[in-house]
Write a protein that holds these residues in place. Structure first.
Motif, PDB file in Angstrom:
ATOM      1  N   MET A   1       7.917  22.376   1.906  1.00 43.69           N
ATOM      2  CA  MET A   1       8.368  21.272   1.068  1.00 43.69           C
ATOM      3  C   MET A   1       9.712  20.736   1.550  1.00 43.69           C
ATOM      4  N   ARG A   2      10.572  21.598   2.032  1.00 47.71           N
ATOM      5  CA  ARG A   2      11.855  21.126   2.579  1.00 47.71           C
ATOM      6  C   ARG A   2      11.639  20.302   3.852  1.00 47.71           C
ATOM      7  N   GLU A   3      10.626  20.650   4.623  1.00 41.59           N
ATOM      8  CA  GLU A   3      10.298  19.853   5.807  1.00 41.59           C
ATOM      9  C   GLU A   3       9.820  18.463   5.381  1.00 41.59           C
ATOM     10  N   HIS A   4       9.007  18.401   4.345  1.00 37.20           N
ATOM     11  CA  HIS A   4       8.600  17.092   3.810  1.00 37.20           C
ATOM     12  C   HIS A   4       9.838  16.304   3.365  1.00 37.20           C
ATOM     13  N   GLN A   5      10.753  16.992   2.728  1.00 37.96           N
ATOM     14  CA  GLN A   5      11.971  16.349   2.259  1.00 37.96           C
ATOM     15  C   GLN A   5      12.789  15.801   3.435  1.00 37.96           C
ATOM     16  N   ARG A   6      12.906  16.571   4.495  1.00 35.46           N
ATOM     17  CA  ARG A   6      13.631  16.117   5.690  1.00 35.46           C
ATOM     18  C   ARG A   6      12.966  14.885   6.300  1.00 35.46           C
ATOM     19  N   GLN A   7      11.642  14.893   6.326  1.00 40.98           N
ATOM     20  CA  GLN A   7      10.922  13.741   6.865  1.00 40.98           C
ATOM     21  C   GLN A   7      11.157  12.498   6.005  1.00 40.98           C
ATOM     22  N   LEU A   8      11.159  12.669   4.689  1.00 41.29           N
ATOM     23  CA  LEU A   8      11.431  11.535   3.808  1.00 41.29           C
ATOM     24  C   LEU A   8      12.848  10.999   4.021  1.00 41.29           C
ATOM     25  N   GLU A   9      13.804  11.892   4.217  1.00 38.55           N
ATOM     26  CA  GLU A   9      15.182  11.451   4.471  1.00 38.55           C
ATOM     27  C   GLU A   9      15.261  10.663   5.779  1.00 38.55           C
ATOM     28  N   GLY A  10      14.535  11.109   6.784  1.00 35.34           N
ATOM     29  CA  GLY A  10      14.497  10.373   8.053  1.00 35.34           C
ATOM     30  C   GLY A  10      13.878   9.001   7.884  1.00 35.34           C
TER      31      GLY A  10
ATOM     32  N   GLY B   1       0.823  -1.213   0.000  1.00 32.88           N
ATOM     33  CA  GLY B   1       0.000   0.000   0.000  1.00 32.88           C
ATOM     34  C   GLY B   1       0.855   1.260   0.000  1.00 32.88           C
ATOM     35  N   LEU B   2       1.949   1.234   0.744  1.00 34.10           N
ATOM     36  CA  LEU B   2       2.858   2.375   0.754  1.00 34.10           C
ATOM     37  C   LEU B   2       3.496   2.582  -0.615  1.00 34.10           C
ATOM     38  N   VAL B   3       3.852   1.492  -1.288  1.00 34.91           N
ATOM     39  CA  VAL B   3       4.442   1.592  -2.626  1.00 34.91           C
ATOM     40  C   VAL B   3       3.474   2.316  -3.558  1.00 34.91           C
ATOM     41  N   PHE B   4       2.192   1.984  -3.484  1.00 39.18           N
ATOM     42  CA  PHE B   4       1.186   2.651  -4.308  1.00 39.18           C
ATOM     43  C   PHE B   4       1.105   4.142  -3.971  1.00 39.18           C
ATOM     44  N   ASN B   5       1.105   4.481  -2.691  1.00 39.41           N
ATOM     45  CA  ASN B   5       1.048   5.889  -2.290  1.00 39.41           C
ATOM     46  C   ASN B   5       2.277   6.658  -2.748  1.00 39.41           C
TER      47      ASN B   5
ATOM     48  N   THR C   1       8.599  -2.683  16.176  1.00 40.43           N
ATOM     49  CA  THR C   1       9.457  -1.747  15.452  1.00 40.43           C
ATOM     50  C   THR C   1       8.977  -1.583  14.021  1.00 40.43           C
ATOM     51  N   PHE C   2       8.634  -2.676  13.402  1.00 38.93           N
ATOM     52  CA  PHE C   2       8.159  -2.643  12.026  1.00 38.93           C
ATOM     53  C   PHE C   2       6.850  -1.850  11.931  1.00 38.93           C
ATOM     54  N   ARG C   3       5.942  -2.089  12.852  1.00 36.71           N
ATOM     55  CA  ARG C   3       4.660  -1.370  12.861  1.00 36.71           C
ATOM     56  C   ARG C   3       4.891   0.133  13.019  1.00 36.71           C
ATOM     57  N   ARG C   4       5.811   0.517  13.885  1.00 34.02           N
ATOM     58  CA  ARG C   4       6.123   1.940  14.073  1.00 34.02           C
ATOM     59  C   ARG C   4       6.728   2.543  12.808  1.00 34.02           C
ATOM     60  N   ALA C   5       7.611   1.794  12.168  1.00 37.20           N
ATOM     61  CA  ALA C   5       8.216   2.279  10.924  1.00 37.20           C
ATOM     62  C   ALA C   5       7.152   2.482   9.850  1.00 37.20           C
ATOM     63  N   LEU C   6       6.233   1.540   9.735  1.00 31.91           N
ATOM     64  CA  LEU C   6       5.156   1.674   8.740  1.00 31.91           C
ATOM     65  C   LEU C   6       4.253   2.859   9.055  1.00 31.91           C
ATOM     66  N   ARG C   7       3.965   3.063  10.330  1.00 29.89           N
ATOM     67  CA  ARG C   7       3.159   4.232  10.723  1.00 29.89           C
ATOM     68  C   ARG C   7       3.870   5.528  10.365  1.00 29.89           C
ATOM     69  N   GLY C   8       5.178   5.553  10.586  1.00 27.77           N
ATOM     70  CA  GLY C   8       5.951   6.738  10.228  1.00 27.77           C
ATOM     71  C   GLY C   8       5.908   7.008   8.734  1.00 27.77           C
ATOM     72  N   PHE C   9       6.101   5.967   7.938  1.00 29.63           N
ATOM     73  CA  PHE C   9       6.007   6.114   6.487  1.00 29.63           C
ATOM     74  C   PHE C   9       4.620   6.572   6.073  1.00 29.63           C
ATOM     75  N   ASP C  10       3.613   5.948   6.646  1.00 24.60           N
ATOM     76  CA  ASP C  10       2.240   6.269   6.283  1.00 24.60           C
ATOM     77  C   ASP C  10       1.909   7.721   6.606  1.00 24.60           C
ATOM     78  N   GLY C  11       2.285   8.179   7.788  1.00 25.97           N
ATOM     79  CA  GLY C  11       2.032   9.574   8.165  1.00 25.97           C
ATOM     80  C   GLY C  11       2.769  10.553   7.272  1.00 25.97           C
ATOM     81  N   THR C  12       4.021  10.251   6.981  1.00 20.41           N
ATOM     82  CA  THR C  12       4.833  11.130   6.133  1.00 20.41           C
ATOM     83  C   THR C  12       4.246  11.230   4.736  1.00 20.41           C
ATOM     84  N   ILE C  13       3.893  10.093   4.153  1.00 16.29           N
ATOM     85  CA  ILE C  13       3.398  10.116   2.773  1.00 16.29           C
ATOM     86  C   ILE C  13       2.001  10.733   2.707  1.00 16.29           C
TER      87      ILE C  13
END
Length: 144
Positions: free
Chosen positions: A121-130, A12-16, A79-91
């Motif tokens: 947009m730079r903040e979004h970029q920083r979040q993606l880098e994290g 689902g994240l790949v699609f987003n 840990t995996f669930r938290r990582a997915l939540r982080g990705f989901d929130g960021t995207i």
């Protein structure tokens, strides 16, 4: 979160990410000040999308190894669930911003309200880098 639902979440994240990449491309031509920042975000999204696809492939093609690691580790599923939540929130945040910027239904007065905001947009970029750094660590853990 079990291994199967984790794979579904990654797909689902790949699609987003694909949706966000398309919006970045559309916005790049629409805003004169967006060039460098939006290109950088798009490249980060493409890299993360590829890494997430590889993660999904790893999880699907070596499901038995993943399941045994999943069951033997107390912290890996959390840990995996938290990582997915982080990705989901960021995207989702990024898609919301990109959707606002790429809306073709804006009239004259509305168009003035939607201005290119490089800091946002730079903040979004920083979040993606994290998130990218977190994904690298997660992949290292899964592959060891």
């Amino acid at each position: 979160m079990d291994a199967v639902s984790s794979v579904a979440a990654v797909v689902g994240l790949v699609f987003n990410f694909a949706t966000a990449i398309k919006k970045c491309h559309d916005i790049h031509t629409q805003y004169k000040d967006a060039g460098r920042t939006i290109s950088s975000i798009r490249h980060e999204l493409e890299t993360l999308q590829g890494a997430l696809q590889e993660l999904a492939n790893l999880m699907m093609h070596d499901a038995s190894a993943l399941s045994s690691r999943w069951d033997s580790s107390k912290t890996l599923p959390t840990t995996f669930r938290r990582a997915l939540r982080g990705f989901d929130g960021t995207i989702k945040d990024l898609l919301k911003t990109l959707g606002r910027l790429s809306s073709g239904k804006l009239g004259g007065a509305d168009r003035l309200k939607v201005v290119w905001n490089d800091n946002e947009m730079r903040e979004h970029q920083r979040q993606l880098e994290g998130q990218s750094n977190a994904l690298q660590l997660l992949l290292q853990v899964l592959q060891t």
